[in-house]
Design an enzyme around this catalytic site. Structure first.
Site, PDB file in Angstrom:
ATOM      1  N   ARG A  52       0.839  -1.209   0.000  1.00 21.88           N
ATOM      2  CA  ARG A  52       0.000   0.000   0.000  1.00 21.88           C
ATOM      3  C   ARG A  52       0.872   1.255   0.000  1.00 21.88           C
ATOM      4  O   ARG A  52       0.548   2.253  -0.645  1.00 21.88           O
ATOM      5  CB  ARG A  52      -0.954   0.005   1.188  1.00 21.88           C
ATOM      6  CG  ARG A  52      -1.881   1.228   1.175  1.00 21.88           C
ATOM      7  CD  ARG A  52      -2.947   1.169   2.247  1.00 21.88           C
ATOM      8  NE  ARG A  52      -2.370   1.143   3.573  1.00 21.88           N
ATOM      9  CZ  ARG A  52      -3.068   0.921   4.687  1.00 21.88           C
ATOM     10  NH1 ARG A  52      -4.368   0.702   4.621  1.00 21.88           N
ATOM     11  NH2 ARG A  52      -2.475   0.907   5.847  1.00 21.88           N
ATOM     12  N   ARG A 100       9.879  26.764  -0.020  1.00 23.08           N
ATOM     13  CA  ARG A 100       8.423  26.662  -0.041  1.00 23.08           C
ATOM     14  C   ARG A 100       7.822  27.120  -1.369  1.00 23.08           C
ATOM     15  O   ARG A 100       7.975  28.265  -1.766  1.00 23.08           O
ATOM     16  CB  ARG A 100       7.807  27.461   1.114  1.00 23.08           C
ATOM     17  CG  ARG A 100       6.296  27.219   1.237  1.00 23.08           C
ATOM     18  CD  ARG A 100       5.681  27.925   2.430  1.00 23.08           C
ATOM     19  NE  ARG A 100       4.265  27.634   2.532  1.00 23.08           N
ATOM     20  CZ  ARG A 100       3.313  28.246   1.827  1.00 23.08           C
ATOM     21  NH1 ARG A 100       3.644  29.196   0.966  1.00 23.08           N
ATOM     22  NH2 ARG A 100       2.047  27.905   1.958  1.00 23.08           N
ATOM     23  N   LYS A 148      -2.894   7.082   1.578  1.00 22.41           N
ATOM     24  CA  LYS A 148      -2.732   7.204   3.041  1.00 22.41           C
ATOM     25  C   LYS A 148      -1.825   8.386   3.382  1.00 22.41           C
ATOM     26  O   LYS A 148      -0.645   8.216   3.698  1.00 22.41           O
ATOM     27  CB  LYS A 148      -2.185   5.882   3.604  1.00 22.41           C
ATOM     28  CG  LYS A 148      -2.364   5.754   5.119  1.00 22.41           C
ATOM     29  CD  LYS A 148      -2.125   4.324   5.552  1.00 22.41           C
ATOM     30  CE  LYS A 148      -2.008   4.162   7.048  1.00 22.41           C
ATOM     31  NZ  LYS A 148      -3.205   4.563   7.789  1.00 22.41           N
ATOM     32  N   GLU A 180     -16.270   5.576   6.538  1.00 24.32           N
ATOM     33  CA  GLU A 180     -15.445   4.754   7.436  1.00 24.32           C
ATOM     34  C   GLU A 180     -15.307   5.466   8.775  1.00 24.32           C
ATOM     35  O   GLU A 180     -15.823   6.566   8.964  1.00 24.32           O
ATOM     36  CB  GLU A 180     -14.069   4.500   6.797  1.00 24.32           C
ATOM     37  CG  GLU A 180     -13.332   5.776   6.425  1.00 24.32           C
ATOM     38  CD  GLU A 180     -12.066   5.540   5.608  1.00 24.32           C
ATOM     39  OE1 GLU A 180     -11.454   4.471   5.719  1.00 24.32           O
ATOM     40  OE2 GLU A 180     -11.693   6.460   4.866  1.00 24.32           O
ATOM     41  N   LEU A 204     -10.051   4.556   2.855  1.00 20.44           N
ATOM     42  CA  LEU A 204      -8.731   3.937   2.820  1.00 20.44           C
ATOM     43  C   LEU A 204      -8.918   2.431   2.625  1.00 20.44           C
ATOM     44  O   LEU A 204      -9.805   1.830   3.232  1.00 20.44           O
ATOM     45  CB  LEU A 204      -7.980   4.197   4.140  1.00 20.44           C
ATOM     46  CG  LEU A 204      -6.551   3.652   4.090  1.00 20.44           C
ATOM     47  CD1 LEU A 204      -5.667   4.540   3.233  1.00 20.44           C
ATOM     48  CD2 LEU A 204      -5.965   3.517   5.481  1.00 20.44           C
TER      49      LEU A 204
HETATM   50  N1  PMP Z   1      -9.468   3.996   7.379  1.00 24.25           N
HETATM   51  C1  PMP Z   1      -8.764   5.046   7.840  1.00 24.25           C
HETATM   52  C2  PMP Z   1      -9.242   6.430   7.569  1.00 24.25           C
HETATM   53  C3  PMP Z   1      -7.578   4.828   8.580  1.00 24.25           C
HETATM   54  O1  PMP Z   1      -6.867   5.876   9.027  1.00 24.25           O
HETATM   55  C4  PMP Z   1      -7.166   3.496   8.844  1.00 24.25           C
HETATM   56  C5  PMP Z   1      -5.939   3.209   9.658  1.00 24.25           C
HETATM   57  N2  PMP Z   1      -4.854   3.970   9.357  1.00 24.25           N
HETATM   58  C6  PMP Z   1      -7.951   2.441   8.358  1.00 24.25           C
HETATM   59  C7  PMP Z   1      -9.090   2.734   7.622  1.00 24.25           C
HETATM   60  C8  PMP Z   1      -7.563   1.004   8.588  1.00 24.25           C
HETATM   61  O2  PMP Z   1      -6.497   0.632   7.778  1.00 24.25           O
HETATM   62  P1  PMP Z   1      -5.498  -0.533   8.221  1.00 24.25           P
HETATM   63  O3  PMP Z   1      -6.355  -1.746   8.426  1.00 24.25           O
HETATM   64  O4  PMP Z   1      -4.600  -0.667   7.062  1.00 24.25           O
HETATM   65  O5  PMP Z   1      -4.847  -0.081   9.474  1.00 24.25           O
END
Ligand code: PMP
Length: 284
Positions: A52, A100, A148, A180, A204
């Site tokens: 990822r 910057r 991410k 989420e 994510l």
């Molecule tokens: N969604 C968001 C917005 C997150 O920040 C995270 C964790 N960082 C997850 C889902 C879960 O992802 P993972 O299972 O890869 O930790």
């Protein structure tokens, strides 16, 4: 104890580790991250996180400063140096320091930082037997949540809103549908069927989500990847979240309404057990 952290090739005591004030991670949130859990001194799903990470970097046209094998070695060395039995490894890569300017620098020199957080008993969180309370809030994040990035101000605000409401976390809602949790993926269970939002730019792509859905299907559980509303969630039999730091965690209340019996249900308990068992087996 002073932690040993990793910065651009060096292992340093945490108070000697420094990043430039011109770093684009600091100035523009021009940075991506990963969090990998450690159980029994071993990394859970390192491969998933490394894959990822490469995708996040590529989506932002950011050079990848470290090969996968070297990244694994840095993770392992930090676990060793800090004596981590159970805990988390945080990794961040930024586009580095540059004068910057909104435009990306032509010859970026990425910054890479890793540090550990010791969390003894990470897999024995008592919340797994009591369950979490969540509130719903409007999803006001940017449109590429599949990358991410460290733009975590709104999720931070969401946690504070949850705290102020006496809850543990917030589920975000866009156009009437749950996207989420602030730092986790969201699920409901109805008549034995596991329902979670489909993948896209809106959420994510959780590494834990991927593994949990695979284990669920292998255990002949039905999985449906589609959006759901807060009202549907409140009428569900069970609800839960997944993330690298919480694994599989039951949700027992949404906006003050109890889910099912108001206690963690059997499907979630089973998924948590399968996830922990299977992930420990393949930990590196
Ligand atoms: N969604 C968001 C917005 C997150 O920040 C995270 C964790 N960082 C997850 C889902 C879960 O992802 P993972 O299972 O890869 O930790």
């Amino acid at each position: 104890m002073t932690r040993t952290v990793y910065v651009n090739g060096d292992y340093l005591p945490e108070d000697e580790a420094k990043v430039s004030v011109f770093d684009r991670g600091f100035l523009f949130a021009d940075a991506v991250y990963e969090v990998t859990s450690v159980l029994g001194g071993k990394l859970i799903d390192f491969d998933g996180h490394a894959t990822r990470l490469a995708r996040s970097l590529s989506e932002l046209d950011m050079p990848n400063p470290i090969a996968k094998e070297d990244l694994l070695e840095v993770h392992r060395e930090l676990v060793r140096a800090n004596g981590i039995e159970d805990g988390l490894i945080y990794l961040q890569i930024t586009r580095g320091a540059a004068d910057r300017d909104f435009a990306f620098p032509e010859d970026p020199k990425p910054t890479i930082v890793l540090f550990t957080q010791s969390k003894p008993g990470l897999a024995d969180n008592p919340m797994a037997s009591t369950g979490m309370k969540v509130i719903s809030i409007e999803d006001q994040r940017w449109g590429r949540r599949d990358i991410k990035t460290v733009q975590l101000l709104y999720p931070s605000m969401g946690k504070m809103m949850a705290k102020a409401a006496g809850a543990h976390d917030a589920w975000m809602v866009e156009d009437g549908e749950v996207t989420e949790g602030t730092s986790n993926n969201a699920y409901i269970v109805k008549n034995g069927r596991i329902i979670t939002r489909h993948l896209g730019h809106e959420i994510l792509h959780g590494i834990t989500r991927k593994a949990v859905l695979r284990f669920a299907r292998e255990a002949q559980m039905e999985v449906e990847e589609r959006p759901f509303t807060i009202e549907e969630a409140q009428e569900a039999d069970e609800a839960f979240i997944t993330s690298a730091s919480s694994f599989v965690m039951p949700v027992v209340e949404i906006d003050g309404k109890a889910i099912g019996t108001g206690k963690p249900g059997r499907t979630v308990a089973r998924l948590r057990e399968i996830y922990l068992d299977e992930s420990r087996k393949t930990a590196v």
